[in-house]
Design a protein around this motif. Structure first.
Motif, PDB file in Angstrom:
ATOM      1  N   VAL A 222       0.839  -1.206   0.000  1.00 12.92           N
ATOM      2  CA  VAL A 222       0.000   0.000   0.000  1.00 12.92           C
ATOM      3  C   VAL A 222       0.872   1.254   0.000  1.00 12.92           C
ATOM      4  CG1 VAL A 222      -1.679   1.330   1.343  1.00 12.92           C
ATOM      5  CG2 VAL A 222      -1.967  -1.146   1.084  1.00 12.92           C
ATOM      6  N   GLU A 226       0.873   4.127  -2.909  1.00 13.68           N
ATOM      7  CA  GLU A 226       0.578   5.531  -2.642  1.00 13.68           C
ATOM      8  C   GLU A 226       1.658   6.462  -3.208  1.00 13.68           C
ATOM      9  OE1 GLU A 226      -2.084   7.435  -1.132  1.00 13.68           O
ATOM     10  OE2 GLU A 226      -2.815   5.602  -2.046  1.00 13.68           O
ATOM     11  N   ARG A 229       1.227   6.602  -6.878  1.00 13.16           N
ATOM     12  CA  ARG A 229       0.075   7.445  -7.218  1.00 13.16           C
ATOM     13  C   ARG A 229       0.434   8.917  -7.135  1.00 13.16           C
ATOM     14  NH1 ARG A 229      -4.484   9.857  -4.706  1.00 13.16           N
ATOM     15  NH2 ARG A 229      -3.670   9.399  -2.642  1.00 13.16           N
ATOM     16  N   LEU A 301       1.756   7.773   3.650  1.00 12.47           N
ATOM     17  CA  LEU A 301       0.419   8.329   3.883  1.00 12.47           C
ATOM     18  C   LEU A 301       0.448   9.757   4.417  1.00 12.47           C
ATOM     19  CD1 LEU A 301      -1.430   5.245   5.428  1.00 12.47           C
ATOM     20  CD2 LEU A 301      -1.292   5.974   3.042  1.00 12.47           C
ATOM     21  N   LEU A 304      -1.550  12.612   2.928  1.00 14.92           N
ATOM     22  CA  LEU A 304      -2.996  12.670   3.125  1.00 14.92           C
ATOM     23  C   LEU A 304      -3.400  13.862   3.987  1.00 14.92           C
ATOM     24  CD1 LEU A 304      -4.008   8.933   3.687  1.00 14.92           C
ATOM     25  CD2 LEU A 304      -4.217  10.299   1.614  1.00 14.92           C
ATOM     26  N   ALA A 316      -9.285   9.702  -0.866  1.00 15.60           N
ATOM     27  CA  ALA A 316      -8.003   9.004  -0.779  1.00 15.60           C
ATOM     28  C   ALA A 316      -7.898   8.208   0.510  1.00 15.60           C
ATOM     29  CB  ALA A 316      -6.864  10.021  -0.865  1.00 15.60           C
ATOM     30  N   ARG A 317      -8.349   8.795   1.617  1.00 16.09           N
ATOM     31  CA  ARG A 317      -8.281   8.100   2.906  1.00 16.09           C
ATOM     32  C   ARG A 317      -9.131   6.835   2.879  1.00 16.09           C
ATOM     33  NH1 ARG A 317     -10.471  11.812   5.959  1.00 16.09           N
ATOM     34  NH2 ARG A 317     -12.491  10.793   6.110  1.00 16.09           N
ATOM     35  N   VAL A 320      -7.422   4.079   0.684  1.00 17.49           N
ATOM     36  CA  VAL A 320      -6.298   3.444   1.347  1.00 17.49           C
ATOM     37  C   VAL A 320      -6.780   2.494   2.443  1.00 17.49           C
ATOM     38  CG1 VAL A 320      -4.288   3.843   2.832  1.00 17.49           C
ATOM     39  CG2 VAL A 320      -4.650   5.278   0.830  1.00 17.49           C
TER      40      VAL A 320
END
Length: 328
Positions: A222, A226, A229, A301, A304, A316-317, A320
């Motif tokens: 993950v 991210e 991304r 993260l 975010l 987005a949160r 994820v």
């Protein structure tokens, strides 16, 4: 001249903002490299030429790295990296912020405190009481009353304390003669900073719960997704070397980006661009390359919290959180 008078003169000479880092048992090139020197900027400089650079000079068994106008050596995370296998001491003066004294041994902060208010309650490290006898001897102590100005000469007294530890003084006119110097960038030599990591909070409660339940391989997957991304949103996903570095990170084999690599040169450009998005990317990238899956995930993260023009924060949160739950 007594030690304090001499140190006061050196502090005045170096100005209202400087950092002096003492590194034991390494030469000037190695000391600069440990602090993240750009290899193509290493050269002898003096006086005004040193603006934006750090200068190194050898004194007995120690090398001093002086940053006129700089603060990098005061970062305990960087100093820990600099001290691996040896010892390092840093003294920061910053008239617009808080002064700092840090002593690191073999990759760990042993003692760190604010010289203007060196209270035992806020002195920290693995052995916060180690230097108390020396601190008292040089006059570094908290005030006994509101009218006592023990904060005066805090930086000069810190230089005296560094002298007691290292046995060396900052030379008079240290930057007037040519010194080996370089631009330094801690990004390349230090791990992620605490501020680079997403912290728990009400808005991220579900995300952190899902992360806690996820296995390390899921966290890494993950985290890498991210960063990919974010790089795509910024239009830099095809940067040479980036995909390979992230592939390594996904396998738990991440490693620091070499400063003189092709990817390293691109990272340098991102760091110097002053762009918020690229700043978020570089911080996330440094963290995701850490072999600790928890650090990698929380670093990836951290953007975010920014959201804004880059992406919809809530969307987005939720995405994820769903990825972590599915993978776990």
């Amino acid at each position: 001249m007594d030690d304090l008078g001499y140190a006061r003169s050196r502090a005045d000479e170096l100005g209202g903002r400087f950092c002096v880092t003492f590194v034991k048992g390494v030469d000037e090139r190695e000391a600069l490299a440990r602090m993240g020197a750009y290899p193509d900027t290493v050269a002898e400089r003096a006086g005004a030429e040193l603006t934006g650079h750090a200068a190194a000079l050898t004194a007995d068994r120690w090398t001093l790295v002086i940053e006129p106008g700089g603060t990098a050596g005061s970062d305990h995370v960087l100093l820990e990296a600099v001290s691996r296998g040896t010892e390092a001491v840093s003294v920061l003066r910053d008239d617009t912020a808080t002064p700092r004294f840090t002593y690191a041994v073999k990759g760990t902060t042993t003692v760190a405190f604010d010289p203007s208010f060196p209270s035992p309650e806020v002195t920290w490290g693995t052995d916060p009481g180690l230097l108390q006898h020396l601190m008292q001897a040089v006059g570094l102590r908290e005030p006994a009353g509101e009218d006592e100005e023990t904060w005066r000469d805090a930086e000069a007294r810190s230089l005296v304390l560094a002298q007691r530890i290292t046995g060396v003084r900052v030379p008079e006119g240290a930057l007037e003669r040519p010194r080996l110097s370089a631009r330094i960038e801690p990004w390349f030599v230090g791990p992620a900073r605490p501020a680079d990591l997403l912290r728990p909070g009400p808005r991220f409660a579900d995300l952190f719960a899902a992360a806690q339940a996820a296995p390390d391989e899921c966290k890494r997957a993950v985290a890498v997704a991210e960063v990919r991304r974010l790089a795509g949103l910024l239009g830099v996903a095809d940067t040479p070397g980036l995909a390979a570095a992230l592939d390594d990170a996904a396998r738990g084999a991440g490693r620091p980006v070499p400063v003189d690599s092709e990817l390293g040169h691109h990272v340098r450009a991102w760091l110097e661009a002053g762009d918020e998005g690229l700043g978020l990317l570089t911080a996330a990238l440094r963290g995701v390359l850490d072999r600790d899956a928890e650090v990698a995930l929380r670093a990836a993260l951290r953007p975010l919290r920014a959201g804004g023009s880059l992406f919809d924060l809530d969307e987005a949160r939720e995405a994820v959180t769903a990825s972590l739950r599915v993978s776990s």
